[in-house]
Write a protein that holds these residues in place. Structure first.
Motif, short mmCIF file in Angstrom:
data_model
loop_
_atom_site.label_atom_id
_atom_site.label_comp_id
_atom_site.label_asym_id
_atom_site.label_seq_id
_atom_site.Cartn_x
_atom_site.Cartn_y
_atom_site.Cartn_z
N ALA A 294 5.86 29.28 -17.58
CA ALA A 294 5.29 30.36 -16.76
C ALA A 294 4.09 31.03 -17.43
O ALA A 294 3.46 31.89 -16.82
CB ALA A 294 6.36 31.39 -16.41
N VAL B 152 5.06 37.33 -13.59
CA VAL B 152 6.05 36.28 -13.80
C VAL B 152 7.43 36.82 -13.46
O VAL B 152 7.74 37.98 -13.77
CB VAL B 152 6.04 35.79 -15.28
CG1 VAL B 152 7.18 34.80 -15.54
CG2 VAL B 152 4.69 35.15 -15.64
N ARG C 220 3.84 33.62 -11.08
CA ARG C 220 4.69 32.45 -11.31
C ARG C 220 6.16 32.87 -11.28
O ARG C 220 6.50 33.91 -11.87
CB ARG C 220 4.41 31.83 -12.69
CG ARG C 220 3.04 31.19 -12.86
CD ARG C 220 1.93 32.17 -13.24
NE ARG C 220 1.98 32.68 -14.59
CZ ARG C 220 1.26 33.70 -15.04
NH1 ARG C 220 0.42 34.35 -14.24
NH2 ARG C 220 1.37 34.11 -16.28
N THR D 213 2.92 29.97 -8.15
CA THR D 213 3.58 28.78 -8.69
C THR D 213 5.09 29.03 -8.70
O THR D 213 5.54 30.04 -9.23
CB THR D 213 3.12 28.51 -10.15
OG1 THR D 213 1.71 28.37 -10.16
CG2 THR D 213 3.77 27.26 -10.70
N THR E 48 8.36 27.26 -10.13
CA THR E 48 8.76 26.19 -11.02
C THR E 48 10.17 26.46 -11.55
O THR E 48 10.82 27.41 -11.13
CB THR E 48 7.73 26.04 -12.18
OG1 THR E 48 8.09 24.92 -12.99
CG2 THR E 48 7.65 27.28 -13.04
#
Ligand code: NAP
Length: 334
Positions: free
Chosen positions: A142, A218, A240, A265, A267
């Motif tokens: 991240a 994040v 993220r 993002t 993930t």
């Protein structure tokens, strides 16, 4: 040297009582490995999942639970040990893919780290699983940067208390969620800048308020399920989210338009099946960048309680009660 050891086995998948103390042969280190006489074994939530039968060890790995240990090096591949600067008699802690709930444990040399100066065996055994996981996910995947804001779901977990301290030490602003006011207070005492009781407050509204509408950079997510849609809402542009567990469910439905508009993002990763070289690279980064923080006391192990290994079932019951803040550790006498 003795050839038989005590180990905590999963005699039956299901409730904690399925754990029992048994006898196993002492494992032998192969090429690139060393043997640790274990003083303490960390307990992690994945051990609970393994005990329930829903998290099998990777192929070729011990069926015994336990992902981290601390103790003394007793034998091993001398060339690999020399390369790593380790010797018989050294105190180490190690990340293992299984087999940690035992009096002796084999570990790949690259996954072993010296016990940070001044730490006890119990403290050292509490480190590897959460420090490797947080480093790999928050900083590598991240890419959390100094000055950014991190939201940690489950701030009082073993993972959470590590994430709070590491992110703060590296110059991030840390917001956590936790399920009670007491847990929120504990997270603040550990260095979190803001704590949200997710049972009484909405973390989307709260993170918006705290960041003055900007959102967080994040999210470290151990819940998933319906949380993902809300995390997509509370992320800043270029934010993220890194998913490390699915306690809230496997399926997630979210506004994909927000992912596009904010260039988000999503993930995730799981550490256990990754190769030794990958884990060795994390160990190297931790040794250089985090072990000095542990030695200086800037980052501290957070031990909630210890149990004799024979009482592993009680340790698991405590973890499942969610009453703990930080880590639970088993101790061995040999
Ligand atoms: N992907 C990986 O490589 C990896 C590696 C290690 C661990 N993990 C996962 O990371 C998680 C934490 O592991 P751990 O060993 O630190 O376990 P732990 O100490 O038992 O923590 C679990 C935490 O989840 C929190 N939680 C549950 N539901 C929540 C919700 N809806 N919102 C916010 N928090 C919630 C609980 O806190 P409250 O009481 O406050 O709800 C508890 O603190 C586990 O799910 C584990 O499987 C993943």
């Amino acid at each position: 040297m003795t050839t038989v050891m005590q180990a905590v086995e999963i005699a039956a998948f299901g409730p904690p009582e399925g754990l029992r103390l048994g006898e196993r042969p002492v494992p032998r280190p192969g090429p690139g490995e060393l043997l640790i006489r274990v003083a303490a074994s960390g307990v992690n939530r994945p051990d609970v999942l393994q005990r329930k039968g829903s998290y099998a060890p990777p192929p070729g790995v011990s069926d015994l639970p336990g992902l981290e240990v601390a103790g003394v090096v007793e034998a091993g591949d001398s060339e690999a040990m020399a390369q790593a600067g380790l010797r018989v008699g050294d105190r180490v802690c190690a990340l293992v893919a299984g087999g940690g709930y035992a009096q002796w444990c084999v570990a790949p040399v690259p996954q072993c780290l010296p016990v940070p100066e001044g730490l006890s065996d119990v403290e050292a055994a509490s480190l590897p699983e959460t420090f490797f996981t947080v480093w790999s996910n928050v900083f590598d995947r991240a890419r959390l940067q100094p000055g950014e804001t991190l939201l940690v779901q489950g701030g009082s977990s073993g993972i959470g208390v590590t994430a709070i301290q590491l992110a703060r030490a590296r110059g991030a602003t840390v917001i956590v969620t936790a399920g009670s006011d007491d847990k929120c207070a504990a997270c603040l005492a550990l260095g979190a800048h803001h704590a949200i009781n997710y049972k009484t407050q909405d973390f989307v509204a709260e993170t918006r308020r705290i960041t003055e509408g900007r959102g967080v950079d994040v999210v470290l997510d151990m819940v998933a399920g319906s949380y993902v849609a809300r995390e997509v809402e509370c992320l800043a542009e270029d934010g993220r989210v890194v998913i490390i567990a699915v306690q809230g469910g496997l399926q997630a439905e979210f506004n994909a338009g927000l992912v596009l508009r904010k260039r988000l993002t999503i993930t995730g990763s799981t550490l256990r099946p990754r190769p030794v070289a990958f884990k060795g690279a994390i160990a190297q980064a931790l040794r250089e960048q985090v072990w000095p923080l542990l030695a200086s006391g800037a980052v501290k192990p957070v031990i909630h309680s210890t149990f004799a290994a024979a009482d592993a079932a009680r340790a698991h019951a405590l973890m499942e009660s969610n009453a703990h803040v930080g880590k639970i550790v088993l101790t061995w006498t040999t």
